[in-house]
Structures are given as C-alpha cells and as structure tokens.
Design a protein around this motif. Structure first.
Motif, mmCIF file in Angstrom:
data_model
loop_
_atom_site.group_PDB
_atom_site.id
_atom_site.type_symbol
_atom_site.label_atom_id
_atom_site.label_comp_id
_atom_site.label_asym_id
_atom_site.label_seq_id
_atom_site.Cartn_x
_atom_site.Cartn_y
_atom_site.Cartn_z
ATOM 1 N N MET A 186 18.879 -29.459 -5.127
ATOM 2 C CA MET A 186 18.657 -29.724 -6.575
ATOM 3 C C MET A 186 18.773 -28.408 -7.414
ATOM 4 O O MET A 186 19.168 -28.253 -8.777
ATOM 5 C CB MET A 186 17.603 -30.684 -6.885
ATOM 6 N N ASP A 187 17.660 -27.631 -7.129
ATOM 7 C CA ASP A 187 17.452 -26.379 -7.855
ATOM 8 C C ASP A 187 18.476 -25.549 -7.823
ATOM 9 O O ASP A 187 18.976 -24.956 -8.908
ATOM 10 C CB ASP A 187 16.164 -25.875 -7.101
ATOM 11 N N ALA A 188 19.390 -25.386 -6.643
ATOM 12 C CA ALA A 188 20.427 -24.517 -6.654
ATOM 13 C C ALA A 188 21.327 -24.996 -7.661
ATOM 14 O O ALA A 188 22.041 -24.105 -8.163
ATOM 15 C CB ALA A 188 20.945 -24.434 -4.947
ATOM 16 N N SER A 189 21.935 -26.228 -7.623
ATOM 17 C CA SER A 189 22.946 -26.559 -8.477
ATOM 18 C C SER A 189 22.511 -26.554 -9.881
ATOM 19 O O SER A 189 23.448 -26.496 -10.647
ATOM 20 C CB SER A 189 23.021 -28.166 -8.373
ATOM 21 N N THR A 190 21.001 -26.763 -10.160
ATOM 22 C CA THR A 190 20.905 -26.288 -11.744
ATOM 23 C C THR A 190 20.914 -24.846 -12.055
ATOM 24 O O THR A 190 21.420 -24.577 -13.066
ATOM 25 C CB THR A 190 19.204 -26.831 -11.818
ATOM 26 N N LEU A 191 20.697 -24.169 -10.849
ATOM 27 C CA LEU A 191 20.896 -22.695 -11.149
ATOM 28 C C LEU A 191 22.470 -22.425 -11.330
ATOM 29 O O LEU A 191 22.773 -21.665 -12.135
ATOM 30 C CB LEU A 191 20.597 -21.855 -10.031
ATOM 31 N N LEU A 192 23.505 -23.034 -10.545
ATOM 32 C CA LEU A 192 24.783 -22.801 -10.611
ATOM 33 C C LEU A 192 25.160 -23.446 -12.077
ATOM 34 O O LEU A 192 25.979 -22.635 -12.695
ATOM 35 C CB LEU A 192 25.449 -23.711 -9.422
ATOM 36 N N LEU A 193 24.604 -24.566 -12.407
ATOM 37 C CA LEU A 193 24.904 -25.023 -13.690
ATOM 38 C C LEU A 193 24.919 -23.920 -14.882
ATOM 39 O O LEU A 193 25.641 -23.794 -15.869
ATOM 40 C CB LEU A 193 24.370 -26.381 -14.100
ATOM 41 N N GLY A 194 23.441 -23.514 -14.721
ATOM 42 C CA GLY A 194 23.174 -22.305 -15.784
ATOM 43 C C GLY A 194 23.974 -21.004 -15.725
ATOM 44 O O GLY A 194 24.469 -20.714 -16.832
#
Lengths: 381, 76
Positions: A1-9
C-alpha cells in the motif's frame, strides 16, 4: 500500500513536471510574434500569457479528456506505463527546448505513452486507426490549414492598409496583436492544461484512489493550472527566438494575421472536435505570414529543421517511453521507477546546465538572427 | 482514406478558420483604413466621418467575433 502511494506520488510529480515543460515550451506559440514585433515587452508578454493560461485551465467546462483514450487500449494502462510515457514526453520536450525547436507537447506525450504501451503490452494494445486519425493525419493538415489562413490574411491586411501611414499601421496592429495573442494564450490554457489533468486523473483511477466515474479532483485542476502557468512565465526563450526571429522576420501586421489565424483555427478545431496541435497551428501560421508578404522571407532551413523534428517527435518520445518502461521493469517495483525518475532528473539537469552556457533570455531574445539559435554577442568566443 | 480522416469536420474547420482568421483580420484592417481617413487634414470632412463610422462598426465586429469564438469553444 505504501509502495503504491509512493509510486502514485512519483507519477503525479512527473506529470506536473511535464505540465511545466508544456507551459514553457509553448509560450512561444502565443507570444513569439508579439515579442518579435515589440507589441509587448518580453517580460510583460510571458506574464500576460501565464495569467491567461491559468485562467484558461479553469475555463473549460469539459471534464479533462484523457490523452490516450482511443489511441491505446485502456486495459493496458498501468501506473508504470503512464510514468514511462510521461518520461518520454518530458525528455523530448526538454531536448527540443534546448535546440529551440517548437515541437508539439501533445505529440511528445502521446509518443511516450504509445512507446511504453508497445513494450509493456505488445503491438495489439495500440490502436493504429486512432493513432492515424487523431494524431498523424491532423499533424500533416494543421500547419497547412493555418498557413493557408495566414497567407490570405497577411495578403489582405497589407492590401487593405497600403494607404495607411506606416507608423500608424504598425502601432495599430501591435495593439491588435495584444488581443489576438491573449486569445491564443487562453485557448492554449483550456486545451493543454487538460492533458495533464487527464493523465493525473487516469493515474488516480488506475490506483483506485478515485472511482472511474469520478471527475477530476479540484486540487488536480489547481496544481495543473499552476504548473503550466509557472512554466509559461519562465518562458522558453529559446523556442520564442526561433519562432519570432528565426523562421521569418515579422512585422506587426503579419504578427496580427498569424495570431488571428492561429486563434481561429484552434477555436474552430476545438469546437468541431478535430484534434490539432497548438504548436503545429502556430508555427504554420507564422510561416504563412512570412509567405503572405514575400516568399523569400521564410528561412526554409529553419522550417525544414522544425518539420523534421515534428516527424521524429512521436518515434523519439516512444523510444524513450519504451526505454523508461523497460528500465523500470527490469529493476522492478517502486525502486525501478525511482531509478528512472532520478535518471530523468539527471538528464533534465544536464540540459539545463548546457543551456546556461549559451543562454537565451528575455534580454537577448530579439537579437538579430545569425543563422543559429545563439545570439551573436555570446558567440564571440 | 475515410477511416483515417473525418472529412466532414475537416471542411468545417477550414471554413470556420478562414471566416474567423481571414475575415476578422481583414475587418480589423478595414477599420484601420477607415480610421486613417480621419487624419488631421480632413478630420471634419464627410469622408472622415464615414471613415470613423466604418472603423467603429469593424472594430465592434472583430471584438464580437472573438467573443463568439471563445463562447463557442467553451460551450463544447
């Protein structure tokens, strides 16, 4: 989840960076002729254009149209594909800026996305029909249309006003230019800021942050409007110089005819749903304004280089987009995207430093054209 | 050929582009020509007054045309 948020950022930041380059690459479209004819002082021109781009971004009532719809299969689009496509567009925008070539930002973005999709999902995911009818064919027609309109307009303008004293004439057309250039800026904001809004919305949907039916969030609209107008204000002086001084020597009646043609063609095309590139239209208009007065005034060498760049834009951006996707994929996950992001930053930084060596700024943008982009004073060495 | 080109909208864009891009620019030029007949030498003459009237009409049409263009684009 955190990784995907980072990716989105990372994707959102890349998209906004692209928006910024879109702004400063395209300042020239609206303002190059006004700056060249001294209808507006360079700094005033870019400020006016920035404000109108900002306003324009809010004006359109249409929900941000997704740039890639109809060109690639929507199922093939992942966050990494969007990211790689943006990197492709970004890299091409910066490179053409360095060489002072007005090339289409939309084509760069489309090229990047197509390249990334090709390598990520195979050739089946690219809709050739859509690519032809929405991108390739209009790219050939739009400069021709705009040039045609500008040729007739320029010819008539000189014909009708040949009895008007020269000084009165150039003053009056400079005033007219302020109006026509503003119109082009506004149209640019309504069209081009939409693209990035569309990309970010696409990314948010792909990440399930917002539901597919949801409109563009307000913060996205504000962020895109800010980035494009900031980019416009910084001003791509290198491109402005090529369009305003390099392509042809322009007088204010020609500038007015060129901008009038650009505005009319862009507005008409938007209304009838015919996708034209603002850059192609404006460059075509300026060429037409040169032809309309006297054929010899267009520097065909510069025009040829420009058209070559147009032809190369999509394949080149596609190559970078494909490479960016491959690179991110090979390293894998968020780390891969981060590495590609850093590589893109490095590339941008080095181009910026290279450009500093022979700077083109508001102060020397109108220096006499000496056959190259570099203003004469800087070339003594 | 037709699958790649929307001939219908193509024509409309060309016609509207010519009408707006050439028409309005030419109107502006006519207005300017009208205005310049009203130079100090013959400001009070009949030709001067007619020129001024032409100029006012032309410039109004140009502004209206630009506004119409914007309206039409944004309404879409």
């Amino acid at each position: 989840m955190d990784a995907s948020t980072l990716l989105l950022g990372v994707v959102v930041i890349t998209a906004l960076a692209f928006d910024f380059t879109n702004g400063f690459h395209d300042t020239a479209n609206a303002m190059a002729t006004s700056i060249a004819t001294r209808a507006l002082r360079p700094r005033v021109a870019v400020a006016l254009s920035a404000v109108l781009n900002f306003v324009g971004a809010f004006l359109s009532l249409k929900v941000a149209a997704t740039i890639a719809s109809g060109i690639v299969e929507s199922g093939a689009i992942t966050l990494t594909v969007v990211f790689a496509g943006l990197v492709g567009g970004l890299a091409w925008n910066l490179l053409t800026w360095y060489f002072g070539i007005p090339s289409s930002s939309s084509h760069a973005l489309i090229g990047g996305v197509v390249g990334a999709t090709l390598i990520a999902a195979g050739s089946g995911a690219v809709k050739v029909d859509g690519l032809m009818s929405k991108v390739i064919v209009p790219a050939f027609l739009s400069p021709v249309f705009a040039a045609l309109v500008a040729i007739v307009g320029t010819f008539l303008v000189y014909r009708i006003t040949h009895n008007v004293p020269k000084s009165t004439r150039s003053r009056a057309f400079r005033l007219g230019q302020i109006g026509s250039a503003s119109l082009v800026s506004l149209a640019h904001g309504t069209n081009d800021a939409q693209k990035t809004m569309g990309v970010i919305t696409l990314a948010l949907i792909a990440n399930h942050t917002i539901s597919p039916g949801a409109g563009t969030p307000f913060w996205v609209i504000v962020a895109c409007a800010l980035c494009i107008s900031l980019g416009t204000y910084i001003g791509g002086w290198r491109v402005i110089r090529t369009l305003g001084k390099g392509l042809t020597e322009i007088e204010s009646p020609q500038g007015f005819a060129a901008e009038g043609s650009s505005a009319a063609v862009i507005l008409a095309a938007t209304h009838f749903g015919f996708p034209l590139s603002t850059t192609h239209v404006c460059s075509g208009s300026i060429m037409g304004a040169g032809i309309g007065k006297r054929l010899a005034e267009v520097r065909w060498g510069v025009a040829g280089r420009m058209v070559t760049a147009w032809l190369v834009t999509i394949p080149a951006a596609a190559l970078v987009g494909a490479g960016a996707w491959k690179g991110a994929d090979a390293i894998g996950g968020t780390g891969g995207v981060a590495v590609v992001f850093c590589a893109a930053l490095l590339f941008a930084g080095s181009l910026y430093l290279a450009a500093r060596r022979i700077p083109v700024t508001h102060a020397n943008v109108n220096e006499e054209w000496t056959g190259t982009l570099a203003p004469r004073k800087e070339r003594v060495a | 050929m037709n699958q790649y080109v929307d001939i219908d909208s193509l024509w409309k864009v060309l016609v509207a582009g010519l009408a707006g891009g050439v028409g309005l620019v030419a109107l502006f030029a006519v207005g300017l020509a009208g205005l310049s007949t009203r130079m100090p030498s013959n400001a009070a003459s009949r030709a001067g007054a007619a020129g001024l009237a032409v100029a006012v009409v032309c410039f109004t049409l140009v502004v209206a045309g630009a506004a119409l263009g914007l309206y039409v684009m944004l309404k879409k």
